[in-house]
Design a protein around this motif. Structure first.
Motif, PDB file in Angstrom:
ATOM      1  N   VAL A 133      10.055 -23.579  42.020  1.00 54.47           N
ATOM      2  CA  VAL A 133       9.561 -24.294  41.678  1.00 54.47           C
ATOM      3  C   VAL A 133       8.541 -25.113  42.029  1.00 54.47           C
ATOM      4  CG1 VAL A 133       9.299 -25.408  39.495  1.00 54.47           C
ATOM      5  CG2 VAL A 133      11.348 -23.911  39.793  1.00 54.47           C
ATOM      6  N   ALA A 134       8.627 -25.808  43.029  1.00 55.92           N
ATOM      7  CA  ALA A 134       7.572 -26.719  43.954  1.00 55.92           C
ATOM      8  C   ALA A 134       7.316 -26.169  44.732  1.00 55.92           C
ATOM      9  CB  ALA A 134       8.293 -27.403  44.700  1.00 55.92           C
ATOM     10  N   ALA A 135       7.011 -24.432  44.928  1.00 58.40           N
ATOM     11  CA  ALA A 135       6.447 -23.779  45.836  1.00 58.40           C
ATOM     12  C   ALA A 135       5.424 -22.868  44.460  1.00 58.40           C
ATOM     13  CB  ALA A 135       7.398 -22.846  46.660  1.00 58.40           C
TER      14      ALA A 135
ATOM     15  N   GLU B  50      15.044 -25.776  42.587  1.00 52.52           N
ATOM     16  CA  GLU B  50      13.631 -27.349  42.186  1.00 52.52           C
ATOM     17  C   GLU B  50      12.805 -26.887  43.489  1.00 52.52           C
ATOM     18  OE1 GLU B  50      15.870 -29.965  43.259  1.00 52.52           O
ATOM     19  OE2 GLU B  50      17.143 -30.674  41.031  1.00 52.52           O
ATOM     20  N   LYS B  51      13.322 -26.468  44.533  1.00 55.54           N
ATOM     21  CA  LYS B  51      12.762 -26.093  45.373  1.00 55.54           C
ATOM     22  C   LYS B  51      11.180 -24.306  46.195  1.00 55.54           C
ATOM     23  CE  LYS B  51      12.216 -28.071  49.637  1.00 55.54           C
ATOM     24  NZ  LYS B  51      11.913 -29.305  49.094  1.00 55.54           N
TER      25      LYS B  51
ATOM     26  N   ASP C 225      15.301 -24.191  52.843  1.00 60.11           N
ATOM     27  CA  ASP C 225      14.087 -24.040  52.793  1.00 60.11           C
ATOM     28  C   ASP C 225      13.182 -23.152  53.405  1.00 60.11           C
ATOM     29  OD1 ASP C 225      14.290 -26.536  51.983  1.00 60.11           O
ATOM     30  OD2 ASP C 225      15.182 -27.392  53.385  1.00 60.11           O
TER      31      ASP C 225
ATOM     32  N   TRP D 181       9.351 -19.164  40.099  1.00 64.16           N
ATOM     33  CA  TRP D 181      10.405 -19.740  39.563  1.00 64.16           C
ATOM     34  C   TRP D 181      12.027 -18.734  38.994  1.00 64.16           C
ATOM     35  CZ3 TRP D 181      10.365 -23.825  36.089  1.00 64.16           C
ATOM     36  CH2 TRP D 181      11.049 -24.176  35.325  1.00 64.16           C
TER      37      TRP D 181
ATOM     38  N   TYR E 120      19.103 -26.685  43.978  1.00 64.69           N
ATOM     39  CA  TYR E 120      18.098 -27.360  45.358  1.00 64.69           C
ATOM     40  C   TYR E 120      17.085 -26.070  45.380  1.00 64.69           C
ATOM     41  CZ  TYR E 120      16.340 -28.496  50.088  1.00 64.69           C
ATOM     42  OH  TYR E 120      15.192 -28.920  50.874  1.00 64.69           O
TER      43      TYR E 120
ATOM     44  N   ARG F 229       6.480 -18.349  50.156  1.00 59.55           N
ATOM     45  CA  ARG F 229       5.643 -19.548  48.894  1.00 59.55           C
ATOM     46  C   ARG F 229       4.280 -18.875  48.416  1.00 59.55           C
ATOM     47  NH1 ARG F 229       4.472 -24.804  53.244  1.00 59.55           N
ATOM     48  NH2 ARG F 229       4.624 -23.214  54.571  1.00 59.55           N
TER      49      ARG F 229
END
Length: 99
Positions: free
Chosen positions: A15-17, A12-13, A91, A20, A9, A98
């Motif tokens: 990378v999405a933001a 994934e979070k 989160d 890396w 998790y 981010r």
């Protein structure tokens, strides 16, 4: 929650933001954190990235004594070391960092 779920998790979070992560394995050196997280910084900064070491744990499971010693060693050298054991903490971490 299992450690592997928290670690996946986190990756994934991040990378999405726009960041890396690298899985951190150090042959010959036990107790290193699980992930190196890299956040790119704007070009106006004198350095180009913010690097953190993140130890992921199963929910409610603390770090072992050897891990704590390694975390202190890294922190003494000026590194950022975090322990994250829930999706909620992932989160919050991502929101704070981010790009």
């Amino acid at each position: 929650m299992r450690e592997s779920k928290v670690e996946t998790y986190l990756h994934e979070k991040v990378v999405a933001a726009g960041g890396w992560t690298y899985k951190f394995v150090s042959p010959g050196r036990a107790n290193v954190p699980d992930r190196i997280v890299i956040w790119p910084l704007p070009a106006c900064f004198p350095i180009r990235a913010d690097v953190h070491f993140v130890e992921t744990k199963a929910t409610g499971v603390g770090v072992r004594a050897g891990q704590k010693r390694e975390h202190v060693r890294l922190e003494d050298w000026g590194c950022v070391v975090l322990v994250i054991d829930t999706k909620r903490k992932v989160d919050a971490y991502v929101k704070r960092n981010r790009t």
